[in-house]
Design a protein around this motif. Structure first.
Motif, PDB file in Angstrom:
ATOM      1  N   VAL A 216     -12.868   0.548  -4.181  1.00  0.00           N
ATOM      2  CA  VAL A 216     -14.317   0.778  -4.156  1.00  0.00           C
ATOM      3  C   VAL A 216     -14.949   0.217  -2.890  1.00  0.00           C
ATOM      4  O   VAL A 216     -15.690   0.917  -2.199  1.00  0.00           O
ATOM      5  N   PHE A 217     -14.685  -1.045  -2.577  1.00  0.00           N
ATOM      6  CA  PHE A 217     -15.413  -1.702  -1.497  1.00  0.00           C
ATOM      7  C   PHE A 217     -14.705  -1.649  -0.149  1.00  0.00           C
ATOM      8  O   PHE A 217     -15.365  -1.542   0.887  1.00  0.00           O
ATOM      9  N   VAL A 218     -13.397  -1.754  -0.137  1.00  0.00           N
ATOM     10  CA  VAL A 218     -12.674  -1.778   1.137  1.00  0.00           C
ATOM     11  C   VAL A 218     -12.409  -0.369   1.641  1.00  0.00           C
ATOM     12  O   VAL A 218     -12.708  -0.043   2.792  1.00  0.00           O
ATOM     13  N   MET A 219     -11.864   0.486   0.783  1.00  0.00           N
ATOM     14  CA  MET A 219     -11.481   1.823   1.223  1.00  0.00           C
ATOM     15  C   MET A 219     -12.549   2.881   0.906  1.00  0.00           C
ATOM     16  O   MET A 219     -12.387   4.036   1.269  1.00  0.00           O
ATOM     17  N   ARG A 220     -13.615   2.481   0.243  1.00  0.00           N
ATOM     18  CA  ARG A 220     -14.732   3.379  -0.105  1.00  0.00           C
ATOM     19  C   ARG A 220     -14.258   4.659  -0.804  1.00  0.00           C
ATOM     20  O   ARG A 220     -14.620   5.770  -0.422  1.00  0.00           O
ATOM     21  N   GLY A 221     -13.415   4.493  -1.826  1.00  0.00           N
ATOM     22  CA  GLY A 221     -12.969   5.616  -2.636  1.00  0.00           C
ATOM     23  C   GLY A 221     -11.659   6.243  -2.203  1.00  0.00           C
ATOM     24  O   GLY A 221     -11.063   6.999  -2.963  1.00  0.00           O
ATOM     25  N   ARG A 222     -11.207   5.939  -1.002  1.00  0.00           N
ATOM     26  CA  ARG A 222      -9.918   6.497  -0.544  1.00  0.00           C
ATOM     27  C   ARG A 222      -8.772   5.679  -1.136  1.00  0.00           C
ATOM     28  O   ARG A 222      -8.947   4.525  -1.511  1.00  0.00           O
ATOM     29  N   PRO A 223      -7.577   6.270  -1.197  1.00  0.00           N
ATOM     30  CA  PRO A 223      -6.427   5.515  -1.717  1.00  0.00           C
ATOM     31  C   PRO A 223      -6.088   4.332  -0.806  1.00  0.00           C
ATOM     32  O   PRO A 223      -6.358   4.355   0.391  1.00  0.00           O
TER      33      PRO A 223
END
Length: 100
Positions: free
Chosen positions: A28-35
């Protein structure tokens, strides 16, 4: 349920809770929804192993009434072992030709 089984369930559940929280936070916070990247997944796995060893070490320390310095020394040794394993496996990986 016996106290022994309960101790292992709580330790394992705590490590799994750590794994879930850190994985969700990373997505959620680091990759903003990406794997998560492969490096992040490996770090998450090593963190989970450390937490599992930490929980079991503390469980054994309570059962066998180990002195606190011994318990903390074993936890530190476990951390060094997990960290060394991560470093050693990282050094053994072949470099990716696409990134060079």
């Amino acid at each position: 349920m016996s106290d022994i089984a309960q101790d292992f369930i709580v330790g394992t559940g705590g490590a799994l809770l750590f794994l879930a929280i850190v994985w969700i936070w990373g997505r959620v916070f680091v990759m903003r929804g990406r794997p998560l990247s492969s490096v992040q997944k490996k770090m998450l796995g090593y963190g989970f192993l450390f937490m599992l060893g930490l929980a079991y070490t503390m469980t054994f320390a309570v059962w066998f009434k180990w002195p606190h310095p011994l318990m903390w020394g074993i936890i530190a040794g476990w951390g060094v072992l997990v960290g060394f394993t991560a470093w050693w496996r990282h050094r053994r990986e072949k470099p990716n030709p696409r990134t060079q």
